[in-house]
Design a protein around this motif. Sequence first.
Motif, PDB file in Angstrom:
ATOM      1  N   LEU A  88       0.858  -1.189   0.000  1.00  0.00           N
ATOM      2  CA  LEU A  88       0.000   0.000   0.000  1.00  0.00           C
ATOM      3  C   LEU A  88       0.891   1.234   0.000  1.00  0.00           C
ATOM      4  O   LEU A  88       1.763   1.387   0.863  1.00  0.00           O
ATOM      5  CB  LEU A  88      -0.925  -0.018   1.213  1.00  0.00           C
ATOM      6  N   ALA A  89       0.680   2.086  -0.976  1.00  0.00           N
ATOM      7  CA  ALA A  89       1.462   3.315  -1.090  1.00  0.00           C
ATOM      8  C   ALA A  89       0.610   4.492  -0.654  1.00  0.00           C
ATOM      9  O   ALA A  89      -0.531   4.630  -1.110  1.00  0.00           O
ATOM     10  CB  ALA A  89       1.899   3.512  -2.539  1.00  0.00           C
ATOM     11  N   THR A  90       1.148   5.307   0.229  1.00  0.00           N
ATOM     12  CA  THR A  90       0.418   6.511   0.647  1.00  0.00           C
ATOM     13  C   THR A  90       1.385   7.527   1.224  1.00  0.00           C
ATOM     14  O   THR A  90       2.445   7.165   1.733  1.00  0.00           O
ATOM     15  CB  THR A  90      -0.669   6.173   1.691  1.00  0.00           C
ATOM     16  N   GLU A  91       1.009   8.789   1.119  1.00  0.00           N
ATOM     17  CA  GLU A  91       1.729   9.829   1.856  1.00  0.00           C
ATOM     18  C   GLU A  91       0.773  10.487   2.847  1.00  0.00           C
ATOM     19  O   GLU A  91       1.047  11.570   3.358  1.00  0.00           O
ATOM     20  CB  GLU A  91       2.379  10.845   0.916  1.00  0.00           C
ATOM     21  N   THR A  92      -0.360   9.813   3.085  1.00  0.00           N
ATOM     22  CA  THR A  92      -1.321  10.268   4.084  1.00  0.00           C
ATOM     23  C   THR A  92      -1.296   9.250   5.221  1.00  0.00           C
ATOM     24  O   THR A  92      -2.325   8.664   5.574  1.00  0.00           O
ATOM     25  CB  THR A  92      -2.734  10.383   3.468  1.00  0.00           C
ATOM     26  N   GLY A  93      -0.118   9.011   5.760  1.00  0.00           N
ATOM     27  CA  GLY A  93       0.066   7.953   6.755  1.00  0.00           C
ATOM     28  C   GLY A  93      -0.823   8.169   7.979  1.00  0.00           C
ATOM     29  O   GLY A  93      -1.023   9.296   8.428  1.00  0.00           O
ATOM     30  N   ILE A  94      -1.355   7.080   8.527  1.00  0.00           N
ATOM     31  CA  ILE A  94      -2.226   7.195   9.700  1.00  0.00           C
ATOM     32  C   ILE A  94      -1.537   6.687  10.961  1.00  0.00           C
ATOM     33  O   ILE A  94      -2.079   6.790  12.050  1.00  0.00           O
ATOM     34  CB  ILE A  94      -3.548   6.412   9.487  1.00  0.00           C
ATOM     35  N   ASP A  95      -0.349   6.123  10.814  1.00  0.00           N
ATOM     36  CA  ASP A  95       0.382   5.597  11.970  1.00  0.00           C
ATOM     37  C   ASP A  95       1.866   5.593  11.608  1.00  0.00           C
ATOM     38  O   ASP A  95       2.221   5.338  10.456  1.00  0.00           O
ATOM     39  CB  ASP A  95      -0.088   4.163  12.276  1.00  0.00           C
TER      40      ASP A  95
END
Length: 391
Positions: A80-87
């Motif tokens: 999973l790629a994201t720059e809106t990390g939740i942790d």
Amino acid sequence: MSSDLSIGLHDLSAATTEYVLTHETLAGRTGADVAKYHRGLGQLAMSVPAADEDVVTMAATAARPVLARHGTDRIRTIVLATETGIDQAKAAGIYVHSLLGMPSATRVVELKQACYAGTAALQFAVGLVHRDPERQVLVIATDTSKYDLGSPGESTQGAAAVAMLVGADPALLRVESPSGLFTADVMDFWRPNYRATALVDGQESISAYLQAVEGAWKDYTEQGGRPLDDFHAFCYHQPFTRMAHKAHRHLVQYCGQDADDDGILRAIGRTTSYNAVIGNSYTASMYLGLAALLDSAGDLTGRTIGFLSYGSGSVAEFFGGQVVPGYRSHLRTDLHRAAIRRRQEIDYARYEELHRRSFPVDGSDLAVPRETTGPYRLAGISGHKRLYEPR
Ligand code: CAA
């Protein structure tokens, strides 16, 4: 690739948010000429997450149809790629894995390098499939783009997820080798851990992007890549859709060719329709461009598509992909159009309220209001833990 194995996208499914804010509404508030948004940036509307939506719920929503069609038997990895990390520690993909009821014999990991990470995930997936062509990898790019209210970046916000099943003998697109790579240490766009909104040097970010186009293409050519004229269309990272025009013009001129408006439109025009009404979805944006192209162009069988993935900071990659015979019967055009159409339009006050919402930073519990009509929701935070549930 040295081997003849064909690896690439076997399925592609996109999801976006519950709400949408039009740029007409935004212009009514900012006082900007709406033509600046519509023509100058090429943006008509932006997806806005409901209070109980985030990168996990969008990712699970995008991936659900992929698993419904292909099952989970061959998938042993989720990237999973994201720059809106939740942790800071736990991979968001584990929540997705859980919501989708996937088998425990799965490796799940999260990748980050701004908007580029979706492409890193894709290339790592291609490598894993090379090692064991019987296996497939679920790649998910999911992001919410958020800038300060009243900042120049505000009009380029958006949110979406794209789930891609990567495997051998793909039904949609064969990913080609070589890739052209480029990295430069620049501060054009970044988000320190203590901020919910990104910081950006707007004009610097545009120059950095164009430099990266040049650098990635130069390396692609040096690695023995195809000539420019081999490509039927180009999918660029689209922070706003006019950026794809700027980028392609820059590439064509760099290659010493005439960059006329019609030629640019022919090369990228069909890649921008989803991004124009969804806004910047960071890691997902280039793959939404591919979805728009496949969903709206005539028969692309055998055509070669160029991909330019850019992530601020910065890393870029150029690679080619060839559209596979029979791909049209595997598209999810209706699903994508429905995801865009079903969004509820909100006014500026509602958008502002959602924008100002923040999660407690002192560890207190939070119940999140029921808003989304999508299949998954963030129910709240309890004991420092995010709680997700099917709706
Ligand atoms: N009618 C038509 N066009 C108009 C207009 C009008 N009335 N008024 C202005 N325009 C045009 C301008 O001429 C300009 O077009 P050109 O660049 O082709 O000249 C365009 O509208 C935008 O105008 P401005 O440059 O004046 O806009 P701005 O200063 O408000 O900022 C921005 C634009 C820098 C892109 C800003 O929205 C921003 O900071 N966005 C976030 C950063 C970003 O998206 N950067 C892109 C590269 S970085 C990247 O790709 C990674 C990522 O995802 C963030």
